[in-house]
Design an enzyme around this catalytic site. Structure first.
Site, PDB file in Angstrom:
ATOM      1  N   GLY A  44       9.057   0.486   9.831  1.00  0.00           N
ATOM      2  CA  GLY A  44       9.280  -0.785   9.134  1.00  0.00           C
ATOM      3  C   GLY A  44       8.040  -1.639   9.090  1.00  0.00           C
ATOM      4  O   GLY A  44       7.003  -1.308   9.657  1.00  0.00           O
ATOM      5  N   GLY A  67       5.927  -3.990  10.352  1.00  0.00           N
ATOM      6  CA  GLY A  67       5.665  -4.675  11.612  1.00  0.00           C
ATOM      7  C   GLY A  67       4.840  -5.931  11.450  1.00  0.00           C
ATOM      8  O   GLY A  67       4.879  -6.830  12.294  1.00  0.00           O
ATOM      9  N   ARG A  68       4.070  -5.953  10.373  1.00  0.00           N
ATOM     10  CA  ARG A  68       3.190  -7.122  10.157  1.00  0.00           C
ATOM     11  C   ARG A  68       3.096  -7.451   8.671  1.00  0.00           C
ATOM     12  O   ARG A  68       2.073  -7.917   8.183  1.00  0.00           O
ATOM     13  CB  ARG A  68       1.812  -6.831  10.701  1.00  0.00           C
ATOM     14  CG  ARG A  68       1.204  -5.562  10.128  1.00  0.00           C
ATOM     15  CD  ARG A  68      -0.268  -5.563  10.314  1.00  0.00           C
ATOM     16  NE  ARG A  68      -0.833  -4.277   9.914  1.00  0.00           N
ATOM     17  CZ  ARG A  68      -2.116  -4.067   9.830  1.00  0.00           C
ATOM     18  NH1 ARG A  68      -2.966  -5.027  10.096  1.00  0.00           N
ATOM     19  NH2 ARG A  68      -2.580  -2.899   9.468  1.00  0.00           N
ATOM     20  N   LYS A  71       0.454  -8.712   3.957  1.00  0.00           N
ATOM     21  CA  LYS A  71       0.124  -7.865   5.109  1.00  0.00           C
ATOM     22  C   LYS A  71      -0.699  -8.703   6.070  1.00  0.00           C
ATOM     23  O   LYS A  71      -1.655  -9.358   5.651  1.00  0.00           O
ATOM     24  CB  LYS A  71      -0.688  -6.665   4.605  1.00  0.00           C
ATOM     25  CG  LYS A  71      -0.933  -5.569   5.600  1.00  0.00           C
ATOM     26  CD  LYS A  71      -1.345  -4.318   4.816  1.00  0.00           C
ATOM     27  CE  LYS A  71      -1.863  -3.224   5.683  1.00  0.00           C
ATOM     28  NZ  LYS A  71      -2.148  -2.021   4.875  1.00  0.00           N
ATOM     29  N   GLY A 124       1.185  -8.140  14.878  1.00  0.00           N
ATOM     30  CA  GLY A 124       1.636  -8.606  13.562  1.00  0.00           C
ATOM     31  C   GLY A 124       0.523  -9.138  12.684  1.00  0.00           C
ATOM     32  O   GLY A 124       0.784  -9.621  11.579  1.00  0.00           O
ATOM     33  N   ARG A 177      -0.544  -8.402  -1.605  1.00  0.00           N
ATOM     34  CA  ARG A 177      -0.607  -7.109  -2.292  1.00  0.00           C
ATOM     35  C   ARG A 177       0.461  -7.036  -3.370  1.00  0.00           C
ATOM     36  O   ARG A 177       1.558  -7.577  -3.216  1.00  0.00           O
ATOM     37  CB  ARG A 177      -0.390  -6.022  -1.248  1.00  0.00           C
ATOM     38  CG  ARG A 177      -0.400  -4.625  -1.781  1.00  0.00           C
ATOM     39  CD  ARG A 177      -0.660  -3.639  -0.677  1.00  0.00           C
ATOM     40  NE  ARG A 177       0.535  -3.325   0.082  1.00  0.00           N
ATOM     41  CZ  ARG A 177       0.542  -2.507   1.130  1.00  0.00           C
ATOM     42  NH1 ARG A 177      -0.591  -1.953   1.560  1.00  0.00           N
ATOM     43  NH2 ARG A 177       1.650  -2.246   1.772  1.00  0.00           N
ATOM     44  N   ARG A 235       9.004   4.089  -0.015  1.00  0.00           N
ATOM     45  CA  ARG A 235       8.210   5.207   0.493  1.00  0.00           C
ATOM     46  C   ARG A 235       9.111   6.390   0.761  1.00  0.00           C
ATOM     47  O   ARG A 235      10.337   6.222   0.879  1.00  0.00           O
ATOM     48  CB  ARG A 235       7.560   4.811   1.835  1.00  0.00           C
ATOM     49  CG  ARG A 235       6.875   3.469   1.824  1.00  0.00           C
ATOM     50  CD  ARG A 235       7.157   2.683   3.121  1.00  0.00           C
ATOM     51  NE  ARG A 235       6.698   1.297   2.993  1.00  0.00           N
ATOM     52  CZ  ARG A 235       5.465   0.896   3.275  1.00  0.00           C
ATOM     53  NH1 ARG A 235       4.595   1.738   3.745  1.00  0.00           N
ATOM     54  NH2 ARG A 235       5.117  -0.366   3.105  1.00  0.00           N
ATOM     55  N   ASP A 255       5.422   7.521   5.671  1.00  0.00           N
ATOM     56  CA  ASP A 255       5.627   6.097   5.384  1.00  0.00           C
ATOM     57  C   ASP A 255       4.500   5.550   4.503  1.00  0.00           C
ATOM     58  O   ASP A 255       4.584   4.410   4.043  1.00  0.00           O
ATOM     59  CB  ASP A 255       5.733   5.279   6.676  1.00  0.00           C
ATOM     60  CG  ASP A 255       4.605   5.551   7.639  1.00  0.00           C
ATOM     61  OD1 ASP A 255       4.433   6.730   8.043  1.00  0.00           O
ATOM     62  OD2 ASP A 255       3.869   4.616   7.983  1.00  0.00           O
ATOM     63  N   ASN A 256       3.464   6.334   4.293  1.00  0.00           N
ATOM     64  CA  ASN A 256       2.373   5.908   3.418  1.00  0.00           C
ATOM     65  C   ASN A 256       2.342   6.731   2.136  1.00  0.00           C
ATOM     66  O   ASN A 256       1.306   6.840   1.489  1.00  0.00           O
ATOM     67  CB  ASN A 256       1.028   6.027   4.151  1.00  0.00           C
ATOM     68  CG  ASN A 256       0.906   5.025   5.296  1.00  0.00           C
ATOM     69  OD1 ASN A 256       1.582   3.987   5.297  1.00  0.00           O
ATOM     70  ND2 ASN A 256       0.072   5.320   6.265  1.00  0.00           N
TER      71      ASN A 256
END
Ligand code: AMP
Ligand code: MG
Length: 484
Positions: free
Chosen positions: A92, A94-95, A115, A128, A178, A185, A254-255
């Site tokens: 997930g 995180g930051r 981000k 974070g 972004r 993903r 996840d990327n």
């Protein structure tokens, strides 16, 4: 959280509405002293946002998440992921935060995402936060990728927060704003699957179809068509990476997006000398994500997506596996065709030209440890009659001369080559130099680099150093760090 920052910023929350189980309502951490470091005005205008307003204190507060428009529902997104092959069921954001979706003046839906905006319930041990250097790195490399014609998330802005972030040393903190087609993903689908909630998995797939692959809705089997569409866009994407010499560095599931955009520029870097075994990331000790492994890794990631989607393919598991295997089997031929087409274009050849010329050139590049970017530009010079520069780069061996003879006989189009072969890529030494200066307070080298990579196909007077390869100390021993 309540003041309307601008009547022009209207943030939808389709992800949060469609997939509440995967969205945790959250708020950015306050930035003590935010100031805008870089803003992509053209991108802002594309989104229908007023660049001048984004530069005002209210605009900057939006860009760090301190003030969101009324009705916006910022969320941290849940996802899983295979990281270096090992499965983490709960990664997930995180930051990071999804502020919401912008509908552009021409009707496209784009995520606006932050981000470095503070710890979320997914932060685990992390703080974070993000440091200025890595956020500027994502800004300049994603801009370069976009200018090179490679699908990518975009960097709208980087805002320095005025907070110190502790890494090996204290560093200035920053938030990246972004923009992406979405942040769905492979790991998002893995998350939905891991919950065991078949209805959630179905809803996520339907959301992805609406968002990215609407033609799949018309197919006889929409969820299988969705998978096939992701295979197709990712085969194209990884071929584009290979053609420009891009090494992602951390191709965890996840990327890997469902949209086919490149995402998460951490330890990424560009090749100088052509060597498929090149690895720059300090954490990739096994070379899993080496340049030459990228197509294989992508195929592996797509196999994980297929596994996660199996219950959507058929109730009968054997039949579902059969369908998945057949669909995944299309990755290789699609990737091979995309690479061969791209190589033909880079060589100035017609679409029906022999694909072997491209493959043989790659072998010569590797044997000669030649610079990928410079070699293709030098081939443009050779197509105009002067083979000197390319023989210098590849080595004037009989094999090189024989290949040059066959290629020239195929009648390459030099002007077409110059339109697809960049002069400028964000070379590692230039990126490091620009980020070190920016971290120390001098943005001028970063701005020059950003300008150079924004028009990569033009050989511009005064920008020669942006076209030159790295000095030897930036070669094989160069390392990138994970960008946290
Ligand atoms: P990345 O390698 O940046 O794609 O991140 C992988 C995972 O680690 C994601 O869940 C991130 O949100 C999380 N993460 C990375 N850096 C941090 C940080 N400084 N604080 C909290 N979470 C982080
Ligand atoms: Mg990531």
């Amino acid at each position: 959280m309540s003041v309307a920052p601008s009547p022009t910023v209207d943030l939808d929350h389709r992800f949060a509405r469609d997939l509440p189980e995967m969205a945790v309502a959250w708020q950015a951490e306050a930035a003590p002293d935010p100031h805008l470091v870089v803003l992509d005005e053209a991108l802002a205008a594309d989104l229908g946002l007023d660049p001048a307003w984004l530069r005002t204190p209210e605009g900057v507060r939006l860009l760090v998440g301190a003030e969101v428009p009324p009705g916006a529902r910022p969320v941290a997104q849940a996802y899983s992921g295979h990281q270096f092959g090992g499965f983490s069921p709960r990664l997930g954001d995180g930051r990071a935060l999804l502020l919401g979706e912008v509908v552009t003046p021409d009707g496209r839906v784009r995520d606006l995402h932050l981000k470095g905006s503070g710890r979320t319930p997914f932060a685990r041990g992390g703080d974070g936060l993000a440091a200025l250097g890595p956020m500027l790195r994502e800004h300049v490399i994603s801009q370069a990728m976009h200018a090179l014609g490679v699908p990518t998330t975009r960097a709208l802005a980087v805002v320095a927060t005025g907070r110190t972030v502790l890494r090996e040393t204290p560093l200035p903190g920053a938030v990246l704003a972004r923009v992406a087609a979405s942040h769905l993903r492979v790991g998002s689908v893995q998350y939905a699957r891991a919950t065991g909630d078949a209805e959630l998995l179905r809803r996520l797939a339907d959301h992805a179809i609406r968002r990215h692959h609407p033609q799949a809705a018309e197919a006889e089997h929409p969820h299988l068509a969705l998978f096939e569409a992701v295979v197709a866009v990712q085969a194209q994407l990884v071929a584009r990476w290979m053609l420009v010499g891009f090494i992602h560095g951390v191709m965890n599931t996840d990327n890997t997006t469902l949209s086919g955009e490149t995402i998460d520029y951490g330890p990424c870097a560009f090749l100088d000398a052509y060597d498929p075994s090149t690895v720059y990331s300090s954490i990739d000790t096994g070379g899993r994500y080496a340049y030459g492994n990228q197509p294989l890794v992508l195929e592996w990631n797509l196999a994980r997506l297929a596994e996660a989607m199996l219950p959507l393919f058929d109730e009968d598991e054997d039949r579902a596996v059969e369908l998945a295997v057949a669909a995944l089997g299309r990755f290789r031929p699609q990737y091979d065709a995309a690479l061969a087409d791209g190589l033909r274009a880079k060589l100035g050849l017609r679409p029906d030209a022999d694909a072997a010329l491209g493959e043989e050139l790659l072998a010569l590049l590797e044997a000669g440890r030649a610079d990928l970017t410079q070699t293709f530009r030098a081939l443009g010079v050779a197509a105009r009659g002067d083979t000197g520069p390319v023989r210098e780069l590849l080595g004037a061996t009989p094999a090189v001369d024989a290949w040059l003879g066959r290629w020239l006989a195929a009648g390459p189009d030099a002007d077409a080559m110059d339109r697809v072969n960049p002069v400028v890529v964000p070379r590692n030494h230039l990126v490091e130099e620009a980020l070190a200066a920016a971290t120390a307070g001098d943005l001028a080298p970063f701005e020059r680099l950003l300008d150079a990579v924004s028009r990569p196909f033009e050989a511009r007077a005064g920008l020669e150093r942006y076209a030159a390869p790295a000095p030897p100390e930036f070669g094989a021993s160069y390392r990138t760090f994970c960008g946290t």
